[in-house]
Design a protein around this motif. Sequence first.
Motif, PDB file in Angstrom:
ATOM      1  N   PRO A 585     -45.223  79.002 -24.342  1.00  0.00           N
ATOM      2  CA  PRO A 585     -45.747  78.787 -25.704  1.00  0.00           C
ATOM      3  C   PRO A 585     -45.110  77.597 -26.416  1.00  0.00           C
ATOM      4  O   PRO A 585     -45.812  76.822 -27.079  1.00  0.00           O
ATOM      5  N   ALA A 586     -43.817  77.444 -26.316  1.00  0.00           N
ATOM      6  CA  ALA A 586     -43.142  76.352 -27.005  1.00  0.00           C
ATOM      7  C   ALA A 586     -43.597  74.991 -26.484  1.00  0.00           C
ATOM      8  O   ALA A 586     -43.750  74.035 -27.246  1.00  0.00           O
ATOM      9  N   LYS A 587     -43.823  74.897 -25.179  1.00  0.00           N
ATOM     10  CA  LYS A 587     -44.285  73.640 -24.603  1.00  0.00           C
ATOM     11  C   LYS A 587     -45.688  73.297 -25.098  1.00  0.00           C
ATOM     12  O   LYS A 587     -45.975  72.140 -25.433  1.00  0.00           O
ATOM     13  N   ALA A 588     -46.559  74.293 -25.158  1.00  0.00           N
ATOM     14  CA  ALA A 588     -47.912  74.044 -25.659  1.00  0.00           C
ATOM     15  C   ALA A 588     -47.864  73.515 -27.082  1.00  0.00           C
ATOM     16  O   ALA A 588     -48.558  72.540 -27.426  1.00  0.00           O
ATOM     17  N   ALA A 589     -47.030  74.134 -27.920  1.00  0.00           N
ATOM     18  CA  ALA A 589     -46.961  73.739 -29.323  1.00  0.00           C
ATOM     19  C   ALA A 589     -46.372  72.347 -29.497  1.00  0.00           C
ATOM     20  O   ALA A 589     -46.841  71.560 -30.326  1.00  0.00           O
ATOM     21  N   SER A 590     -45.360  72.033 -28.718  1.00  0.00           N
ATOM     22  CA  SER A 590     -44.652  70.768 -28.915  1.00  0.00           C
ATOM     23  C   SER A 590     -45.255  69.603 -28.153  1.00  0.00           C
ATOM     24  O   SER A 590     -45.053  68.444 -28.534  1.00  0.00           O
ATOM     25  N   GLU A 591     -46.020  69.894 -27.084  1.00  0.00           N
ATOM     26  CA  GLU A 591     -46.537  68.798 -26.269  1.00  0.00           C
ATOM     27  C   GLU A 591     -48.053  68.687 -26.267  1.00  0.00           C
ATOM     28  O   GLU A 591     -48.590  67.585 -26.145  1.00  0.00           O
ATOM     29  N   SER A 592     -48.748  69.809 -26.392  1.00  0.00           N
ATOM     30  CA  SER A 592     -50.209  69.757 -26.317  1.00  0.00           C
ATOM     31  C   SER A 592     -50.860  69.631 -27.689  1.00  0.00           C
ATOM     32  O   SER A 592     -51.946  69.067 -27.809  1.00  0.00           O
ATOM     33  N   TRP A 593     -50.238  70.173 -28.716  1.00  0.00           N
ATOM     34  CA  TRP A 593     -50.826  70.151 -30.045  1.00  0.00           C
ATOM     35  C   TRP A 593     -50.453  68.868 -30.776  1.00  0.00           C
ATOM     36  O   TRP A 593     -49.596  68.095 -30.334  1.00  0.00           O
ATOM     37  N   PHE A 604     -57.941  65.662 -30.109  1.00  0.00           N
ATOM     38  CA  PHE A 604     -58.876  66.779 -29.977  1.00  0.00           C
ATOM     39  C   PHE A 604     -58.160  68.123 -30.030  1.00  0.00           C
ATOM     40  O   PHE A 604     -58.793  69.171 -29.896  1.00  0.00           O
ATOM     41  N   ALA A 605     -56.831  68.119 -30.241  1.00  0.00           N
ATOM     42  CA  ALA A 605     -56.051  69.348 -30.162  1.00  0.00           C
ATOM     43  C   ALA A 605     -55.813  69.956 -31.541  1.00  0.00           C
ATOM     44  O   ALA A 605     -56.046  69.335 -32.588  1.00  0.00           O
ATOM     45  N   PHE A 606     -55.312  71.174 -31.504  1.00  0.00           N
ATOM     46  CA  PHE A 606     -54.957  71.922 -32.703  1.00  0.00           C
ATOM     47  C   PHE A 606     -53.902  71.171 -33.506  1.00  0.00           C
ATOM     48  O   PHE A 606     -52.919  70.686 -32.968  1.00  0.00           O
ATOM     49  N   ALA A 635     -46.877  80.884 -30.219  1.00  0.00           N
ATOM     50  CA  ALA A 635     -46.603  79.474 -29.930  1.00  0.00           C
ATOM     51  C   ALA A 635     -46.348  78.700 -31.223  1.00  0.00           C
ATOM     52  O   ALA A 635     -45.430  77.879 -31.302  1.00  0.00           O
ATOM     53  N   MET A 636     -47.157  78.960 -32.230  1.00  0.00           N
ATOM     54  CA  MET A 636     -46.988  78.259 -33.508  1.00  0.00           C
ATOM     55  C   MET A 636     -45.641  78.566 -34.137  1.00  0.00           C
ATOM     56  O   MET A 636     -45.019  77.705 -34.776  1.00  0.00           O
TER      57      MET A 636
END
Length: 762
Positions: A585-593, A604-606, A635-636
């Motif tokens: 979750p932390a990786k998604a929030a910090s790298e994908s969003w 195009f991401a959150f 994640a948030m």
Amino acid sequence: MANAAERGPKFAHDPTTLVDTSIGNNGDGTTFPGAAAPFGMVQLSPDTQLNKYASYDYAQDTILGFSHTHLSGVGCQTMGNFRFMPTTGAVTSSDPARYAAKFSHDNETRAPGYYGVKFDNGIRAELSATRRTGQHRYTYPAGSGSQNVLIETGESNGSTYAGDIKVVGDDTVEGWLQGGNFCGETGKERYRIFFSATFDRKFSRFGTWSDDTLTPNQREASRGTKRAGAWLTFDSAKGDQVGTSVGLSYTSVDGARLNRKAEQPKSFDKARGSAHDAWKDELNRMRVAGGTTADQRTYYSALYHSLLHPSIGSDVDNRYRGFDDKVHRADSTYYQMFSLWDTYRSQNQLVALLNPDETADMAKSVLHVYQDGGWLPRWGLGNGETNVMSGDPVTPWIVDIYNRGLLDKRTSRQLFDALWKNANEVPSDQSLFRGRDGNPTYLENGWVGYQNLPGYTYGDSRQAGSATLEYALADCALSTMADGLGHRGKASTLAARCDNFAKLWDPGVTSQGFSGFPVTKNADGSVAGDPDPTQAGAFHEGTAWQYQWLAQQDPKTLFGLMGGRARAEQRLDKFFDMPTVLTDPAKAASESWVTGAYDYHNNFAFNPNNEPDFHTPWMYAWTGAPWKTSATLRAMRTLFTDDAYGMPGNDDLGATSSLLVFAMAGVFEAQPGAADYLVTAPMFEKVEIRPEHGRKISVEAPGARASKLQYVSSVHTGKGELRQSWLSHKDLLRSGTIKIKLSAKPSKWGVGSAPPAMGARN
């Protein structure tokens, strides 16, 4: 034997000890660390810089003084009025860069309603506040010689256009200034503010300045081109402390004096104690137990930041300055500082849940704005409209209050008339109120026609794509109020606009493997600009990828445009990078969003840092996968920390903080105006909600942890098992104890039972 409520983790005896007011004190969160009462007129806080944010940047090591008005979390400079500064030695300059003092964060003390700092030069400054006064106590080092207090009235964090100061007798200073610019504007004189300060010791010498000219023994001064102020010198032989009580008012010096005398505490320590007690009561309205200390510090600090605004604007006798620049008297407390585009999505709902009486008065205040100024505000600063941001945010907020049953019939009908006018007309003189300037094309076509109006940074015609979506949500919400008041024809007219977002939908636009996105249109129906949904366009602080979800009033229709519920869920999964959310979750929030506080575009991401996306995690409730909302919120949560850099985006008068409060508590209103809450996995084992005058609501979620992916497997309330994924506001208030069972694996709880479309409620 202990009952269930007494077993398990305990609630903090004093939640104020878990608040760190420095959270967000940087260029992202833009909060301030100083002293304020809940919803107070005064926010007394140190200034480390001028013409930027809330005047305080944690990275700085110099304080210019302590000013009495601040807005929490605004992403530009404004307010920062009436700056006081203790100094020693001869007074030789009016330039704050010359008399500023160095300090270290190690020598700061911060708590709700209190701020203290010891400068490197040995002076200790302490601040507290009542609702309409600022309280100062300065302790000077032994042998320091002259003890001075410098007062600046002509220079603020936001531009000042006029100001006067007057030394009265040997213990009082009074004055006023004219201010009101917002976000770098010039020439916007939106409000006049007044102060009256009395000292607990007589001063032995004094003087005033205008710009750079200092004149000893002169009692009055007016602003020249940049500054106006006074200095007071106290005899060090008569003690090492100087205290002052400063009353503010937006009506007059007499009003400031009245406020000061009415709220004057017996001592500084009494003021500090009263402010502490007020915040303890507020924080206990939604207290939590369980989780880590960092979880609780982050949560309670967010709850604190959520309850700073709107700010009281009336004097103790309920006199206030209206949007016609005349003084009126209300029959209840008058509030101002309405950052509605930001707050209507989260913070307004939290205030309404916890403080229904104040919320009703806030709604009445907006009615006064309409009665005095002729139109409703969008972003009201003092007694003036900034016309900042876009859409029609006042409507879903007022409808939310109405649908919660907080308005009397007379106020409801008057507010509806104002909202109806706002939804169907345009102000004739748009220099004061722009209103819904896109109404001419919107009412004719169902979309706001793009027009780049010269001379306006903001405007619905300029942000036509997002404004259309905001109008549709507002009109749909208003249709429910119209129906409740018996306006059947108007309800039908408004309900027909619920799906106007579909009129922007272009099935030919493709991105990231998906077809169909909203586009901005000209009045003739042609596409305006580049339709690429990842690029900056006429969507306010966002892209079409981020704004496509702003149709939560009718998710079924929206998902139909996307190719069906399953395809919409796939699009959400792409938006959040769900595979990574479920593994790291932390990786998604910090790298994908989207990670930067101001990185609105070209993505195009959150974007969890800005309001248009706030509701998007809850859209999974309508795809039949509410468990994914709980995963996304975990994640948030990783983006918020318990330090000065712990807020991912501008707090915008508590909007971002309120989002976190709801996410961690496990309830959120995803459809502004609906007065319904979607239920998700709480991040604490216990959440206790105590609305003002209401019955206690206990949420029990054994084993809840913010650091673990957890999902709701069952919910039971005092009314029995809850199979649907949501509760109405009335049902929440009556629920008594809500028992939520959590699981480590996704469950089918709440599938297929999301709230109905708002337009279908008429």
